[in-house]
Structures are given as structure tokens and as C-alpha cells.
Design an enzyme around this catalytic site. Structure first.
Site, PDB file in Angstrom:
ATOM      1  N   THR A 152      56.151   5.242  41.121  1.00 42.03           N
ATOM      2  CA  THR A 152      56.495   4.164  39.910  1.00 42.03           C
ATOM      3  C   THR A 152      56.898   5.021  38.539  1.00 42.03           C
ATOM      4  O   THR A 152      56.574   5.982  38.509  1.00 42.03           O
ATOM      5  CB  THR A 152      54.906   3.672  39.694  1.00 42.03           C
ATOM      6  OG1 THR A 152      54.864   3.108  38.337  1.00 42.03           O
ATOM      7  CG2 THR A 152      53.755   4.773  39.791  1.00 42.03           C
ATOM      8  N   ASP A 153      57.462   4.088  37.824  1.00 40.64           N
ATOM      9  CA  ASP A 153      57.819   4.447  36.380  1.00 40.64           C
ATOM     10  C   ASP A 153      56.614   4.964  35.478  1.00 40.64           C
ATOM     11  O   ASP A 153      56.758   5.606  34.431  1.00 40.64           O
ATOM     12  CB  ASP A 153      58.687   3.611  35.586  1.00 40.64           C
ATOM     13  CG  ASP A 153      58.220   2.199  35.326  1.00 40.64           C
ATOM     14  OD1 ASP A 153      56.910   2.032  35.686  1.00 40.64           O
ATOM     15  OD2 ASP A 153      58.650   1.542  34.708  1.00 40.64           O
ATOM     16  N   GLU A 154      55.375   4.665  36.111  1.00 38.40           N
ATOM     17  CA  GLU A 154      54.360   4.904  35.238  1.00 38.40           C
ATOM     18  C   GLU A 154      53.877   6.397  35.263  1.00 38.40           C
ATOM     19  O   GLU A 154      52.898   6.804  34.446  1.00 38.40           O
ATOM     20  CB  GLU A 154      53.134   4.036  35.761  1.00 38.40           C
ATOM     21  CG  GLU A 154      53.427   2.356  35.649  1.00 38.40           C
ATOM     22  CD  GLU A 154      52.174   1.670  35.819  1.00 38.40           C
ATOM     23  OE1 GLU A 154      51.067   2.027  35.688  1.00 38.40           O
ATOM     24  OE2 GLU A 154      52.375   0.371  36.231  1.00 38.40           O
ATOM     25  N   LYS A 202      49.456   8.645  41.703  1.00 38.21           N
ATOM     26  CA  LYS A 202      50.848   8.447  42.294  1.00 38.21           C
ATOM     27  C   LYS A 202      51.639   9.805  42.163  1.00 38.21           C
ATOM     28  O   LYS A 202      52.592   9.926  42.799  1.00 38.21           O
ATOM     29  CB  LYS A 202      51.443   7.010  41.614  1.00 38.21           C
ATOM     30  CG  LYS A 202      50.924   5.691  41.945  1.00 38.21           C
ATOM     31  CD  LYS A 202      51.210   5.441  43.530  1.00 38.21           C
ATOM     32  CE  LYS A 202      52.664   5.289  43.693  1.00 38.21           C
ATOM     33  NZ  LYS A 202      52.790   4.687  45.340  1.00 38.21           N
ATOM     34  N   TYR A 211      45.463   5.488  38.399  1.00 39.35           N
ATOM     35  CA  TYR A 211      46.624   5.013  39.186  1.00 39.35           C
ATOM     36  C   TYR A 211      47.788   5.844  38.878  1.00 39.35           C
ATOM     37  O   TYR A 211      48.353   6.330  39.896  1.00 39.35           O
ATOM     38  CB  TYR A 211      46.851   3.664  38.909  1.00 39.35           C
ATOM     39  CG  TYR A 211      48.196   2.913  39.314  1.00 39.35           C
ATOM     40  CD1 TYR A 211      48.305   2.951  40.987  1.00 39.35           C
ATOM     41  CD2 TYR A 211      49.165   2.838  38.700  1.00 39.35           C
ATOM     42  CE1 TYR A 211      49.495   2.597  41.295  1.00 39.35           C
ATOM     43  CE2 TYR A 211      50.591   2.312  39.332  1.00 39.35           C
ATOM     44  CZ  TYR A 211      50.588   2.237  40.474  1.00 39.35           C
ATOM     45  OH  TYR A 211      51.743   1.954  41.179  1.00 39.35           O
TER      46      TYR A 211
HETATM   47  P1  NAD Z   1      49.920  -4.125  46.840  1.00 42.19           P
HETATM   48  O1  NAD Z   1      48.676  -3.570  46.416  1.00 42.19           O
HETATM   49  O2  NAD Z   1      50.595  -5.481  46.973  1.00 42.19           O
HETATM   50  O3  NAD Z   1      50.032  -3.521  48.292  1.00 42.19           O
HETATM   51  C1  NAD Z   1      49.591  -2.417  48.883  1.00 42.19           C
HETATM   52  C2  NAD Z   1      49.726  -2.308  50.239  1.00 42.19           C
HETATM   53  O4  NAD Z   1      49.210  -1.149  50.869  1.00 42.19           O
HETATM   54  C3  NAD Z   1      48.498  -3.504  51.086  1.00 42.19           C
HETATM   55  O5  NAD Z   1      49.024  -4.209  51.915  1.00 42.19           O
HETATM   56  C4  NAD Z   1      47.351  -2.792  51.291  1.00 42.19           C
HETATM   57  O6  NAD Z   1      46.735  -3.054  52.374  1.00 42.19           O
HETATM   58  C5  NAD Z   1      47.865  -1.546  51.801  1.00 42.19           C
HETATM   59  N1  NAD Z   1      47.041  -0.143  51.763  1.00 42.19           N
HETATM   60  C6  NAD Z   1      46.309   0.330  50.587  1.00 42.19           C
HETATM   61  N2  NAD Z   1      45.706   1.310  51.168  1.00 42.19           N
HETATM   62  C7  NAD Z   1      46.235   1.679  52.347  1.00 42.19           C
HETATM   63  C8  NAD Z   1      45.804   2.943  53.258  1.00 42.19           C
HETATM   64  N3  NAD Z   1      44.856   3.683  52.828  1.00 42.19           N
HETATM   65  N4  NAD Z   1      46.406   2.905  54.289  1.00 42.19           N
HETATM   66  C9  NAD Z   1      47.470   1.811  54.634  1.00 42.19           C
HETATM   67  N5  NAD Z   1      47.520   0.778  54.149  1.00 42.19           N
HETATM   68  C10 NAD Z   1      47.020   0.682  52.782  1.00 42.19           C
HETATM   69  O7  NAD Z   1      51.180  -3.142  46.146  1.00 42.19           O
HETATM   70  P2  NAD Z   1      52.718  -3.489  45.778  1.00 42.19           P
HETATM   71  O8  NAD Z   1      52.706  -4.044  44.515  1.00 42.19           O
HETATM   72  O9  NAD Z   1      53.284  -4.129  46.756  1.00 42.19           O
HETATM   73  O10 NAD Z   1      52.904  -1.960  45.721  1.00 42.19           O
HETATM   74  C11 NAD Z   1      53.644  -1.180  46.677  1.00 42.19           C
HETATM   75  C12 NAD Z   1      53.981   0.254  46.225  1.00 42.19           C
HETATM   76  O11 NAD Z   1      55.014   0.339  45.289  1.00 42.19           O
HETATM   77  C13 NAD Z   1      52.943   1.236  45.921  1.00 42.19           C
HETATM   78  O12 NAD Z   1      53.016   2.146  46.158  1.00 42.19           O
HETATM   79  C14 NAD Z   1      52.983   0.872  44.256  1.00 42.19           C
HETATM   80  O13 NAD Z   1      52.354   2.117  43.659  1.00 42.19           O
HETATM   81  C15 NAD Z   1      54.568   0.969  43.846  1.00 42.19           C
HETATM   82  N6  NAD Z   1      55.123   0.272  42.933  1.00 42.19           N
HETATM   83  C16 NAD Z   1      54.675  -0.936  42.636  1.00 42.19           C
HETATM   84  C17 NAD Z   1      55.117  -1.558  41.369  1.00 42.19           C
HETATM   85  C18 NAD Z   1      54.788  -3.056  41.062  1.00 42.19           C
HETATM   86  O14 NAD Z   1      55.189  -3.548  39.953  1.00 42.19           O
HETATM   87  N7  NAD Z   1      53.947  -3.655  41.857  1.00 42.19           N
HETATM   88  C19 NAD Z   1      56.083  -1.051  40.670  1.00 42.19           C
HETATM   89  C20 NAD Z   1      56.594   0.366  41.041  1.00 42.19           C
HETATM   90  C21 NAD Z   1      56.087   0.995  42.000  1.00 42.19           C
HETATM   91  P1  TYD Z   2      49.968  -5.372  35.217  1.00 41.40           P
HETATM   92  O1  TYD Z   2      50.652  -6.425  35.983  1.00 41.40           O
HETATM   93  O2  TYD Z   2      48.506  -4.884  35.564  1.00 41.40           O
HETATM   94  O3  TYD Z   2      50.942  -3.962  35.621  1.00 41.40           O
HETATM   95  P2  TYD Z   2      51.105  -2.562  34.772  1.00 41.40           P
HETATM   96  O4  TYD Z   2      49.671  -2.297  34.227  1.00 41.40           O
HETATM   97  O5  TYD Z   2      51.195  -1.502  36.117  1.00 41.40           O
HETATM   98  O6  TYD Z   2      52.009  -2.522  34.018  1.00 41.40           O
HETATM   99  O7  TYD Z   2      50.090  -5.279  33.690  1.00 41.40           O
HETATM  100  C1  TYD Z   2      51.515  -5.359  33.029  1.00 41.40           C
HETATM  101  C2  TYD Z   2      51.007  -5.722  31.675  1.00 41.40           C
HETATM  102  O8  TYD Z   2      50.498  -6.673  31.297  1.00 41.40           O
HETATM  103  C3  TYD Z   2      50.582  -4.518  31.101  1.00 41.40           C
HETATM  104  O9  TYD Z   2      51.046  -4.270  29.764  1.00 41.40           O
HETATM  105  C4  TYD Z   2      49.117  -4.974  30.826  1.00 41.40           C
HETATM  106  C5  TYD Z   2      49.231  -6.490  30.640  1.00 41.40           C
HETATM  107  N1  TYD Z   2      48.042  -7.413  31.346  1.00 41.40           N
HETATM  108  C6  TYD Z   2      47.530  -8.189  30.292  1.00 41.40           C
HETATM  109  O10 TYD Z   2      47.844  -8.542  29.126  1.00 41.40           O
HETATM  110  N2  TYD Z   2      46.413  -9.088  31.092  1.00 41.40           N
HETATM  111  C7  TYD Z   2      46.213  -9.246  32.035  1.00 41.40           C
HETATM  112  O11 TYD Z   2      45.241  -9.654  32.675  1.00 41.40           O
HETATM  113  C8  TYD Z   2      46.896  -8.013  33.129  1.00 41.40           C
HETATM  114  C9  TYD Z   2      46.436  -7.753  34.561  1.00 41.40           C
HETATM  115  C10 TYD Z   2      47.636  -7.104  32.522  1.00 41.40           C
END
Ligand code: NAD
Ligand code: TYD
Length: 342
Positions: free
Chosen positions: A126-128, A154, A150
């Protein structure tokens, strides 16, 4: 590369990735390996579960014996790891599970990749990991300054992937994606939470002043970036993947309310997230040089996404009445409403 294990493939991005890969490559077999935490949802895979090239194994990425047995049984040659605890607010509440899955779990997958001589192991990061970026855009060579449990976990996971490449020559790749949105996103994240709350005429909880900036990317653009890195990326390398749509949360929220025809008075300004990163921004020159360009404009992608949640209430109403209801009560009842939007 033919037998791909998509770990965490029952979650948001992983399920979109599994679907995309089955459609795009008629000779690939996709195995989803997922622990089925609260975020893992069989409904995300409903439309592909009967595909003869699709299989599913329930398992934890931190369970070496189960991972090894699965890699062997399915002749896996590639792992793409989406499995993670993925929500910042939950990591502030209970960091332990993040370290177990996002750090130790990645180590287990890397061990399998090393032992079985896999062709590729791609760690979805992630970019975080860059921390808050007040000015300019992060390059892959920039210092990592993660600031939440988190993002720190990561960062730990992806540093292990890089170390395995250097130490053992394991062909690892790392992608650092920006905030992703689209269908099948668990409604704890800002966009699906705000969209579904607004559909139900419930308040949307805006953290702090709402001027936090995220770079939004449609999930299919994120998935195509990951696929390109898998096909053409250089082992040992890191690739930023970002939509190039930097927006303040408040502006994104106005757009959502507008699309739904709901009033801005639904916005409640609530107590901020501790350590809330002000802004993320990634420089995507490296992945663009491989030939990637995001296809979806934010305006079209957001409108389609709002439409998807409007048309698929069956998908999120089930979630919101289950485990999520307890989570929401715990997380948001403690957050005082500081001001209401006029
Ligand atoms: P999500 O929470 O929707 O899905 C995570 C999945 O992983 C779920 O199906 C969960 O059951 C599974 N999981 C959790 N722990 C596990 C374990 N120990 N063993 C096997 N499976 C397990 O997450 P997402 O939003 O789809 O994110 C997917 C990936 O992308 C993550 O690695 C996250 O860090 C990364 N990512 C997400 C975002 C975003 O904006 N959502 C952005 C950048 C990177
Ligand atoms: P989020 O979807 O949790 O993603 P991330 O923290 O990984 O960027 O949050 C996106 C942005 O929205 C972040 O600046 C936090 C803000 N946010 C709210 O203002 N209210 C909320 O209830 C949530 C979940 C996030």
C-alpha cells in the site's frame, strides 16, 4: 505461469482480481486461498465459483503446513498475496492480528515460494507505507515512514519480500497501491460506508475537518496494474500503483451525496482518527514505463460504484446486519459528533 494462488481472494480487491484473471487468461487456473475473516465473503465469488478453472481452499496464510499442502496439491507456480487485515481503524483498536497476518503470514508465503521454487510471489502492499506525504509524490526509493499499526505491518511484510529476493533469489515483486474503490468493498471503508449510510438516510461520519487527501483508484485499474507487474515486472522491484485522482474526503462525499440526491446535512463531523495521515500521493512513472495507465476516470468510476451499491443492497445489507453492526457501534458510538454540516 498458469496455476495462480490468490491469497485473500475472498476480499474486495482479491475477488475482483480473481474474476479479472479468469476472464483475461483462458488457460489460467485460479485458486483462492482465504481464511474467511469478517472481510472474506463467499458472495464476492458467487459468479465465478462454478468456473471449472476456479478452486477455493479455506486456510490461513500464517499456517505453513496448510499453505505448503495447498501449493503442492494444486501445482501452484505463482502466489499473489492480497490476504491482510486491511482496516486502519481496526489496527488502532487491535494491532496484534495485523502483525500476525500482514507480517508473519507474508513470511510463511515467502517460505513456500522459496521451498517450492515458485515462478513469482507478488506482495500487494500500500502507499500508506510512505506515511503522510504533505508535498510532492512518493517514489519507490523514498524512505518508508508508516505511522499506523496497519501501515507498519504492511511495511514489515513487503520488506520481508524484498529481503527474500536479495537473500535467496526468490522472485518477489511488490506493488504499492493507492486507495481503491469499487464493487464488493466491505462497508467499513470510507466510500462504501458513506454510500450505504446515505442510501439509508443515515449520517456519514467525517473524521476531523474532512480535508484529508487520498488518491482514488478504481479496483479494476488496481488489478490491471498488479497483473502487469506480475507479467512484466522485474523481480526484486517495487511498483507504485495510483489512480492519479487526489481528492479531499469532503469533496468526494459531496459527490456521493449529489449522485444519490441526498442532502449535505447527512454529514457529521466526528472525532478524528488518531495519527490520521493528512495526504498520500504516489509517483507512478515506474509502472507507467511498463505500459500501465488507469482506464477509469474518477467521475465515471464513482458514479458506477454508487450505482452498484444502489443495485446490490442484498450484498451489503447482509453484512451490515451481522458482525459489522457490533463493530459500527463500538467504533462510532465512542466518536463524539463535533459539528453537523449546514
Ligand atoms: P479486504 O479486507 O477486503 O480483504 C482481505 C481478505 O484477506 C479477506 O478475504 C480476508 O478473509 C483475507 N484474510 C485476512 N487474513 C487472512 C489470513 N491470515 N489468511 C488468509 N486470508 C486472510 O482487503 P482489500 O481491501 O481487498 O485489500 C487487499 C490487499 O490490498 C491488502 O493486502 C491491502 O493491504 C492491500 N491494499 C488495499 C487498498 C484498499 O484501498 N483497499 C489499497 C492498497 C493496498
Ligand atoms: P479509509 O477508507 O479507512 O482508508 P485509509 O484510511 O486506508 O485511507 O479512509 C479513507 C479516508 O476517509 C481517510 O482519510 C479516513 C476517512 N474516513 C472518515 O472520514 N470517516 C470514516 O468513517 C472512515 C472509515 C474514514
Amino acid at each position: 505461469m498458469q496455476n495462480i494462488m490468490v491469497t485473500g481472494g475472498a476480499g474486495f480487491i482479491g475477488s475482483n482480481f480473481a474474476r479479472m484473471m479468469l476472464e483475461k487468461y483462458p488457460d489460467y487456473r485460479i485458486l483462492v486461498y482465504d481464511k474467511m475473516t469478517y472481510a472474506g465473503n463467499p458472495d464476492n465469488l458467487l459468479d465465478i465459483q462454478d468456473n471449472p478453472r476456479f478452486s477455493f481452499v479455506k486456510g490461513d496464510i500464517a499456517d505453513q503446513a496448510r499453505v505448503d499442502e495447498t501449493v503442492k496439491a494444486y501445482g501452484i507456480d505463482t502466489i499473489v498475496n492480497f490476504a491482510a487485515e486491511s482496516h486502519v481503524d481496526r489496527s488502532i483498536d487491535e494491532p496484534g492480528g495485523f502483525i500476525q497476518t500482514d507480517v508473519y503470514g507474508v513470511y510463511v508465503l515467502l517460505e513456500a515460494a522459496r521451498k517450492f521454487g515458485l515462478e513469482r510471489m507478488l506482495q500487494v502492499s500500500t502507499d500508506e507505507v510512505y506515511g503522510a506525504v504533505l508535498e510532492g509524490s512518493s517514489k519507490e526509493t523514498d524512505l518508508l515512514e508508516p505511522r499506523s499499526p496497519y501501515s507498519a505491518s504492511k511495511a514489515g511484510g513487503e520488506l520481508l519480500a524484498q529481503a527474500y529476493y536479495v537473500t535467496y533469489g526468490t522472485p518477489t515483486l511488490v506493488t504499492r497501491g493507492s486507495n481503491t474503490y469499487g464493487p464488493y468493498q466491505y462497508p467499513e471503508k470510507m466510500l462504501p460506508l458513506f454510500i450505504t449510510n446515505a442510501i439509508e438516510d443515515k449520517p456519514v461520519p467525517m473524521y476531523g475537518d474532512g480535508k484529508y487527501v487520498r488518491d482514488w483508484m478504481h479496483v479494476l485499474d488496481h488489478c490491471s496494474g498488479i497483473d502487469l507487474v506480475l507479467q512484466k515486472g522485474e523481480p526484486g522491484q517495487i511498483y507504485n500503483v495510483g489512480g492519479g485522482n487526489e481528492r479531499e474526503n469532503i469533496d468526494v462525499t459531496y459527490q456521493v451525496l449529489e449522485l444519490l440526491g441526498k442532502p449535505r446535512t447527512l454529514i457529521n463531523y466526528v472525532q478524528d482518527r488518531p495519527g490520521h495521515d493528512r495526504r498520500y500521493s504516489v509517483d507512478t512513472a515506474r509502472i507507467r514505463a511498463l505500459g500501465w495507465l488507469p482506464q477509469k476516470s474518477f467521475e465515471d468510476g464513482l458514479a458506477e460504484t454508487v450505482q452498484w451499491y444502489t443495485g446490490n443492497r442484498w450484498w451489503w445489507e447482509k453484512i451490515k446486519s451481522g458482525e459489522f453492526a457490533d463493530y459500527y457501534a463500538r467504533m462510532y458510538e465512542q466518536r463524539k459528533v463535533l459539528a453537523k454540516h449546514e
